[in-house]
Every structure is written in structure tokens, then in C-alpha cells.
Scaffold this active site. Structure first.
Site, PDB file in Angstrom:
ATOM      1  N   ASP A   1       4.946   0.615  11.810  1.00 33.93           N
ATOM      2  CA  ASP A   1       3.750   0.024  11.309  1.00 33.93           C
ATOM      3  C   ASP A   1       3.603  -1.260  11.825  1.00 33.93           C
ATOM      4  OD1 ASP A   1       3.693   1.627   7.878  1.00 33.93           O
ATOM      5  OD2 ASP A   1       3.221   2.419  10.001  1.00 33.93           O
TER       6      ASP A   1
ATOM      7  N   LYS B   1       0.720  -1.165  -0.057  1.00 40.75           N
ATOM      8  CA  LYS B   1       0.194   0.210  -0.315  1.00 40.75           C
ATOM      9  C   LYS B   1       0.913   1.258   0.047  1.00 40.75           C
ATOM     10  CE  LYS B   1      -1.480   1.656   4.159  1.00 40.75           C
ATOM     11  NZ  LYS B   1      -1.363   3.015   4.305  1.00 40.75           N
ATOM     12  N   ASN B   2       1.961   1.296   0.878  1.00 40.62           N
ATOM     13  CA  ASN B   2       2.728   2.322   1.066  1.00 40.62           C
ATOM     14  C   ASN B   2       3.573   2.763  -0.192  1.00 40.62           C
ATOM     15  OD1 ASN B   2       1.195   2.749   3.274  1.00 40.62           O
ATOM     16  ND2 ASN B   2       2.744   2.204   4.694  1.00 40.62           N
TER      17      ASN B   2
ATOM     18  N   ARG C   1      -5.489  10.528   4.185  1.00 42.01           N
ATOM     19  CA  ARG C   1      -4.394  11.130   4.777  1.00 42.01           C
ATOM     20  C   ARG C   1      -3.281  11.406   3.874  1.00 42.01           C
ATOM     21  NH1 ARG C   1      -1.642  14.107   6.890  1.00 42.01           N
ATOM     22  NH2 ARG C   1      -0.107  12.844   6.496  1.00 42.01           N
TER      23      ARG C   1
ATOM     24  N   CYS D   1      -5.323  12.166  11.893  1.00 40.09           N
ATOM     25  CA  CYS D   1      -5.845  10.915  11.772  1.00 40.09           C
ATOM     26  C   CYS D   1      -5.523   9.984  12.802  1.00 40.09           C
ATOM     27  CB  CYS D   1      -5.222  10.287  10.366  1.00 40.09           C
ATOM     28  SG  CYS D   1      -3.541   9.602  10.905  1.00 40.09           S
TER      29      CYS D   1
ATOM     30  N   ILE E   1       8.249   6.859  16.349  1.00 42.37           N
ATOM     31  CA  ILE E   1       7.320   7.647  15.258  1.00 42.37           C
ATOM     32  C   ILE E   1       6.344   8.572  15.420  1.00 42.37           C
ATOM     33  CG2 ILE E   1       7.165   7.447  12.890  1.00 42.37           C
ATOM     34  CD1 ILE E   1       9.921   6.680  13.543  1.00 42.37           C
TER      35      ILE E   1
ATOM     36  N   ARG F   1      -0.836  14.982  11.794  1.00 46.72           N
ATOM     37  CA  ARG F   1      -0.075  14.445  10.904  1.00 46.72           C
ATOM     38  C   ARG F   1       0.436  15.836  10.210  1.00 46.72           C
ATOM     39  NH1 ARG F   1      -1.100   9.068   9.381  1.00 46.72           N
ATOM     40  NH2 ARG F   1       1.083   9.210   8.361  1.00 46.72           N
ATOM     41  N   PRO F   2       1.441  16.435  10.818  1.00 54.48           N
ATOM     42  CA  PRO F   2       2.055  17.794  10.247  1.00 54.48           C
ATOM     43  C   PRO F   2       2.869  17.544   8.730  1.00 54.48           C
ATOM     44  CG  PRO F   2       3.339  16.860  11.943  1.00 54.48           C
ATOM     45  CD  PRO F   2       2.362  16.064  11.958  1.00 54.48           C
ATOM     46  N   ILE F   3       2.855  18.574   8.129  1.00 57.01           N
ATOM     47  CA  ILE F   3       3.436  18.625   6.720  1.00 57.01           C
ATOM     48  C   ILE F   3       4.462  19.606   6.547  1.00 57.01           C
ATOM     49  CG2 ILE F   3       1.374  17.355   5.548  1.00 57.01           C
ATOM     50  CD1 ILE F   3       0.680  20.328   4.561  1.00 57.01           C
ATOM     51  N   ASP F   4       4.744  20.053   7.970  1.00 52.40           N
ATOM     52  CA  ASP F   4       5.932  21.191   7.557  1.00 52.40           C
ATOM     53  C   ASP F   4       7.223  20.784   6.874  1.00 52.40           C
ATOM     54  OD1 ASP F   4       5.921  19.435  10.088  1.00 52.40           O
ATOM     55  OD2 ASP F   4       7.728  20.415  10.419  1.00 52.40           O
ATOM     56  N   LEU F   5       7.519  19.699   7.092  1.00 52.35           N
ATOM     57  CA  LEU F   5       8.663  19.051   6.197  1.00 52.35           C
ATOM     58  C   LEU F   5       8.451  19.153   4.800  1.00 52.35           C
ATOM     59  CD1 LEU F   5       9.948  16.083   8.523  1.00 52.35           C
ATOM     60  CD2 LEU F   5      10.841  18.423   8.286  1.00 52.35           C
TER      61      LEU F   5
ATOM     62  N   ARG G   1      -8.377  -0.329   5.131  1.00 53.46           N
ATOM     63  CA  ARG G   1      -7.548   0.577   4.377  1.00 53.46           C
ATOM     64  C   ARG G   1      -6.120   0.049   4.233  1.00 53.46           C
ATOM     65  NH1 ARG G   1      -6.474   5.871   7.294  1.00 53.46           N
ATOM     66  NH2 ARG G   1      -5.219   5.870   5.608  1.00 53.46           N
TER      67      ARG G   1
HETATM   68  C1  EPZ Z   1       4.453   6.904   5.947  1.00 55.66           C
HETATM   69  O1  EPZ Z   1       3.476   7.779   6.431  1.00 55.66           O
HETATM   70  C2  EPZ Z   1       3.523   5.742   5.771  1.00 55.66           C
HETATM   71  N1  EPZ Z   1       2.344   5.956   5.116  1.00 55.66           N
HETATM   72  C3  EPZ Z   1       3.190   5.196   7.027  1.00 55.66           C
HETATM   73  O2  EPZ Z   1       2.172   4.108   7.269  1.00 55.66           O
HETATM   74  C4  EPZ Z   1       4.232   5.048   7.977  1.00 55.66           C
HETATM   75  O3  EPZ Z   1       3.956   4.602   9.652  1.00 55.66           O
HETATM   76  C5  EPZ Z   1       5.450   6.141   8.035  1.00 55.66           C
HETATM   77  O4  EPZ Z   1       5.616   6.597   6.666  1.00 55.66           O
HETATM   78  C6  EPZ Z   1       6.627   5.790   8.705  1.00 55.66           C
HETATM   79  O5  EPZ Z   1       7.127   4.804   8.179  1.00 55.66           O
HETATM   80  C7  EPZ Z   1       2.321   5.755   3.884  1.00 55.66           C
HETATM   81  O6  EPZ Z   1       3.374   5.666   3.333  1.00 55.66           O
HETATM   82  C8  EPZ Z   1       1.064   6.311   2.836  1.00 55.66           C
HETATM   83  P1  EPZ Z   1       6.585  10.215   8.011  1.00 55.66           P
HETATM   84  P2  EPZ Z   1       4.062   9.450   6.295  1.00 55.66           P
HETATM   85  O7  EPZ Z   1       6.352  11.453   7.075  1.00 55.66           O
HETATM   86  O8  EPZ Z   1       4.812   9.332   5.045  1.00 55.66           O
HETATM   87  C9  EPZ Z   1       6.213  13.297  11.410  1.00 55.66           C
HETATM   88  C10 EPZ Z   1       0.458   2.678   7.677  1.00 55.66           C
HETATM   89  O9  EPZ Z   1       0.148   1.823   8.667  1.00 55.66           O
HETATM   90  N2  EPZ Z   1       6.232  14.383  10.426  1.00 55.66           N
HETATM   91  O10 EPZ Z   1       7.585   9.616   7.627  1.00 55.66           O
HETATM   92  O11 EPZ Z   1       3.031  10.453   6.906  1.00 55.66           O
HETATM   93  C11 EPZ Z   1       5.089  12.654  11.532  1.00 55.66           C
HETATM   94  O12 EPZ Z   1       4.183  13.364  12.296  1.00 55.66           O
HETATM   95  C12 EPZ Z   1       0.999   4.059   7.775  1.00 55.66           C
HETATM   96  O13 EPZ Z   1       0.628   1.979   6.430  1.00 55.66           O
HETATM   97  C13 EPZ Z   1       6.573  15.689  10.774  1.00 55.66           C
HETATM   98  O14 EPZ Z   1       6.621  16.185  11.653  1.00 55.66           O
HETATM   99  O15 EPZ Z   1       5.314   9.227   7.642  1.00 55.66           O
HETATM  100  C14 EPZ Z   1       5.577  11.555  12.207  1.00 55.66           C
HETATM  101  O16 EPZ Z   1       5.887  11.630  13.680  1.00 55.66           O
HETATM  102  C15 EPZ Z   1       0.707   4.749   9.004  1.00 55.66           C
HETATM  103  N3  EPZ Z   1       6.496  16.869   9.538  1.00 55.66           N
HETATM  104  C16 EPZ Z   1       7.152  11.060  11.573  1.00 55.66           C
HETATM  105  O17 EPZ Z   1       7.287  12.399  10.995  1.00 55.66           O
HETATM  106  C17 EPZ Z   1       6.163  16.262   8.270  1.00 55.66           C
HETATM  107  O18 EPZ Z   1       6.166  17.370   7.400  1.00 55.66           O
HETATM  108  C18 EPZ Z   1       6.771  10.063  10.479  1.00 55.66           C
HETATM  109  O19 EPZ Z   1       6.115  10.694   9.480  1.00 55.66           O
HETATM  110  C19 EPZ Z   1       5.931  15.069   8.070  1.00 55.66           C
HETATM  111  C20 EPZ Z   1       6.179  14.074   8.905  1.00 55.66           C
END
Ligand code: EPZ
Length: 418
Positions: A306, A22-23, A92, A116, A328, A121-125, A398
């Protein structure tokens, strides 16, 4: 709302093919929009998030065809630039479309992705990176508009956290950008390498995928390509932990054992026997296993967040005490209260869970609140005496396509009640 009626079972036995990841398929679908041509993706799991991604592509002007687990996307001459609220709210991770849409259409506008079940779920990065690439970001009325009319301007981007989504978005924004972009402290998850392998087939110039330093040299145009999505390593972890807990002997086919090293190591620590070939993972478990000591989730190649809920569910029936630390996500422990209803003995302090193994779990009615926590509840319910009910199965759907069918093929006794 569907729920699962789950009966106790004594073991799991047999072999099962793993679905596509999925990811990986979600960013791959975003990547098909970037190309000027026809892309064919095989081994796509028909999950709700995948179907929503297809709706987003169609909203952006693409023509999509689904045949079995193959998705064909015609994106030639498609320059849609907005993703409507109702689609953003349903998924999301639709933020991963922003890089591809802004790069191809010059502008991308979408509503802020909702929080969610795993907390904010911040997107600042993501947004900081887009600004570093020369785009103009505007946030008004809950919408984000990313303007990049002349394409990304290559630069070096250091991620303060190796965010999977941010790494993917930068790659998608710069594959057809200007100049060279270097991402340092990039995410190293296998899904990143899958995305880059597809983009390179489309003509992109990318080096270093799978490492923490990725270099993208922008090219003028990408053509479509045919690609097979990698196997889902978290679904693999789900079946492995379920077999360990319920005892038995199961073989996973179409697997990539190299993606599963932390899980395999943990399960061996509990006393399971695990054998691997280049495309299978076989586990056998007596069901009388020792506590795994401690697990601390980390970005890849550490123990994946996960798979955390599945390891915790397993720990509830191991001999001894296990420690689990979630590093995480902020609030990924909602499923633990539900495991307690099944008789689990778990103490939580912040991001730390201390699990004391019990001799037996007992039946209960429990509620899934996120996709992996929901799968953990199904696993514990299979082990619990009697018949349990797992509600809110839509969360599980999902991340797993008909999870009940896969587990029943191996000897489980789960009925979906709509
Ligand atoms: C991906 O989410 C996966 N989803 C998640 O899988 C997985 O848990 C996660 O990576 C970590 O491996 C998909 O690929 C669709 P991140 P993503 O950006 O990209 C923080 C599942 O169970 N962060 O690596 O959202 C964030 O809050 C799902 O299949 C910021 O602070 O993960 C989190 O604490 C759940 N600012 C950490 O980083 C940002 O701009 C990891 O987030 C982005 C993220």
C-alpha cells in the site's frame, strides 16, 4: 465527481495527528457483530468504506451510533445473515463480514465481491478455509452462501499465501466456534493483532496474533468491548513520503514507529533524517535526496504494497535510478501512466518499475484510479511546477479522510473542487 486543484509548494512543515487505520477498523466492525452486547470503537476514520460497513451492520440488525470518530454498535440478539448486492459492490473488503455472520447467524450470503482497481480480488483462500472449518459453500448466480449452522469445527489451516483478509475471516469464523483452530502461514500485519486484541477484550481466546501461527480456542459467547483503533500506518507513510519529496520538517503524532520500519529505513537511505519516540515519527528532508536503490513489496513485516505508489512517486524526484517491484497485487501500476503525465521518467516491465529521477515535474491534469495511486498523484502534483488537477478524488477519499485538509495544515495548497 470531485477533483483536487494542487499548486506547487516548496516545503511541508508542522505536526499532525494520524487517523485510525482503515484496514483495522473494517474487520473490527465485523467483529462487533459477533458479540452479544454493545461495542464502542474509538479513533474510527469516517471514510466511505467505514460508513458502508456501518450500513452493513445496520442491515444485519445492529443499531449503530456515530459520534465524531467513535462508533457504538449494539449487536445483542442480531442474527441477520445476508449482505445485499448494492452494499457488497460498494466495498471490496466486505468479504471480511462472511466469517462473523456465518459464525453468529449460522449462514452468510453475499454477492461475489467485484474486482477492483487493483485487479481481480480472488477469495479462494477464504472459501477453502471455511470448507476446512466444516462449512458448506454454495456459489449460485454470483452469490456465495456459507452455511455453518453448528459453528466452525476447529482444525489446522495452512494458508498458501499469508492473506490478510483470509486470516481475519478465519479468526472471526472460529472465535465462537467449536474446538481449537490453528492458522499456519498466517498474515502478520499489525491490523491482525489489533483485531485479536479487541476480540480478547470481548472474551475470545487467541494466541500468536502478529506471528505466522495463530491459535484460536472457540468460546461460547463474546461480550461487547470498548477499544481504540490503531493508527493508520499507510497514511503515516503518505505524509512521510510527501515531506521527503517536497522537503521540510514534519512530525506525525499518535504514530506507532514499529509499524513503519521498512518505510523509515527506505527514507533514511534517501538521506532524510528521521527521529522516533514511542508515539511520534519526525522527518526532515532537504528535498535533495538520493535514489533508494530498490524496493520489493512483501507481506508484513516487509515493505507494504500500500505504500508502494508513494515510494514510486518520491523516486521520480530523487537523484539517480530506483527499482520498485510489486509482488502482492497483479495490476497496481495504473497510476504510473499518470505520473508520466507529470513528467516522471518511469519504465515498467511486468511488476517492475524503473524510475529515473528528474530535476523537475511539471503540471498536468491526472486521474486517480485507486486510493494509494491517487495519493501518490497528489504528492507528485505538490512537487510539480505550476498548478495540477487530480481527478476522481473519490478513490482517494476511500483511504484518506479529507487528505487535502491534512496536507494544507502542513503548508500544501490544495483546493477540492466538487
Ligand atoms: C488487505 O487486502 C488490505 N485491505 C489491502 O489494503 C492491502 O493491500 C492487502 O491486505 C495486503 O496488505 C484491507 O485490509 C481492507 P490479501 P486483502 O488477502 O485482505 C491474493 C489499501 O490500499 N489473494 O492479503 O484483500 C490477492 O489477490 C488496501 O488500503 C488470493 O489469491 O489482501 C492479492 O494478490 C488495498 N486469494 C494477495 O493475495 C484470496 O483468497 C494479497 O491479498 C485472497 C487473496
Amino acid at each position: 465527481m470531485s477533483c483536487f486543484k494542487v499548486n506547487h509548494i516548496n516545503k511541508l512543515k508542522g505536526s499532525i495527528w494520524l487517523p485510525g487505520a482503515k484496514n483495522s477498523v473494517l474487520p473490527l466492525l465485523a467483529a462487533t457483530f459477533l458479540s452479544e452486547g454493545v461495542s464502542v470503537l474509538h479513533n474510527c476514520p469516517m471514510l466511505s468504506d467505514v460508513l458502508i460497513s456501518i450500513k452493513i451492520l445496520e442491515h444485519l440488525g445492529c443499531r449503530c451510533e456515530v459520534s465524531g470518530n467513535t462508533v457504538t454498535v449494539h449487536s445483542e440478539g442480531c442474527y441477520g445473515d445476508d449482505i445485499p448486492e448494492y452494499l457488497m459492490r460498494e466495498m471490496r473488503s466486505s468479504i471480511v463480514f462472511m466469517g462473523a455472520v456465518a459464525a453468529k447467524s449460522g449462514t452468510a450470503s453475499m454477492s461475489l465481491p467485484g474486482g477492483c482497481e487493483l485487479g481481480p480480488r480472488p477469495i479462494d483462500l477464504h472459501l477453502d478455509a471455511f470448507e476446512r472449518l466444516g462449512s458448506e459453500i454454495e456459489c449460485i448466480g454470483g452469490k456465495i452462501i456459507c452455511r455453518m449452522p453448528n459453528g466452525a469445527v476447529g482444525t489446522e489451516i495452512h494458508l498458501s499465501f499469508p492473506s490478510v483478509g483470509a486470516t481475519e475471516n478465519i479468526i472471526l469464523a472460529t472465535a465462537t466456534g467449536n474446538g481449537t483452530t490453528v492458522i499456519t502461514n498466517a498474515a502478520r500485519e499489525p491490523e491482525i493483532a489489533d483485531l485479536c486484541d479487541f476480540l480478547k477484550l470481548c472474551g475470545a481466546k487467541i494466541e500468536g496474533a502478529g506471528t505466522d501461527r495463530i491459535t484460536i480456542i472457540g468460546v461460547k459467547k463474546l461480550k461487547g468491548a470498548e477499544y481504540t483503533v490503531m493508527p493508520d500506518r499507510i497514511v503515516a507513510a503518505t505524509y512521510l513520503c510527501a515531506t521527503a519529496a517536497c522537503s521540510g520538517k514534519v512530525q506525525l503524532k499518535g504514530a506507532n514507529p514499529n509499524h513503519l520500519l521498512p518505510i523509515i529505513s527506505t527514507l533514511k537511505d534517501t538521506g532524510c533524517e528521521i527521529e522516533t519516540t514511542d508515539s511520534t515519527v519526525s522527518i526532515s528532508s532537504s528535498g535533495k535526496l538520493e535514489a533508494f536503490g530498490s524496493i520489493s513489496t512483501q507481506p508484513y513485516p516487509g515493505f507494504p504494497t500500500d505504500a508502494g505508489p508513494l515510494a514510486v512517486a518520491l523516486a521520480t524526484v530523487l537523484f539517480g535510478t530506483s527499482i520498485f517491484i510489486e509482488n502482492i497485487f497483479d495490476s497496481r501500476f495504473k497510476y504510473i501512466d499518470e505520473l508520466r503525465r507529470l513528467g516522471a521518467s518511469i519504465k515498467t516491465v511486468g511488476r517492475v518499475a524503473i524510475i529515473s529521477g528528474v530535476k523537475k515535474l511539471h503540471s498536468a491534469e491526472v486521474v486517480a484510479m485507486d486510493l494509494r495511486g491517487g495519493a501518490a498523484l497528489v504528492m507528485a502534483a505538490m512537487k510539480a511546477e505550476g498548478t495540477s488537477l487530480v481527478k476522481n478524488v473519490h478513490y482517494i477519499d476511500r483511504g484518506y479522510y479529507k487528505l487535502e485538509d491534512g496536507l494544507n495544515l502542513l503548508g500544501a495548497d490544495i483546493i477540492r473542487i466538487d
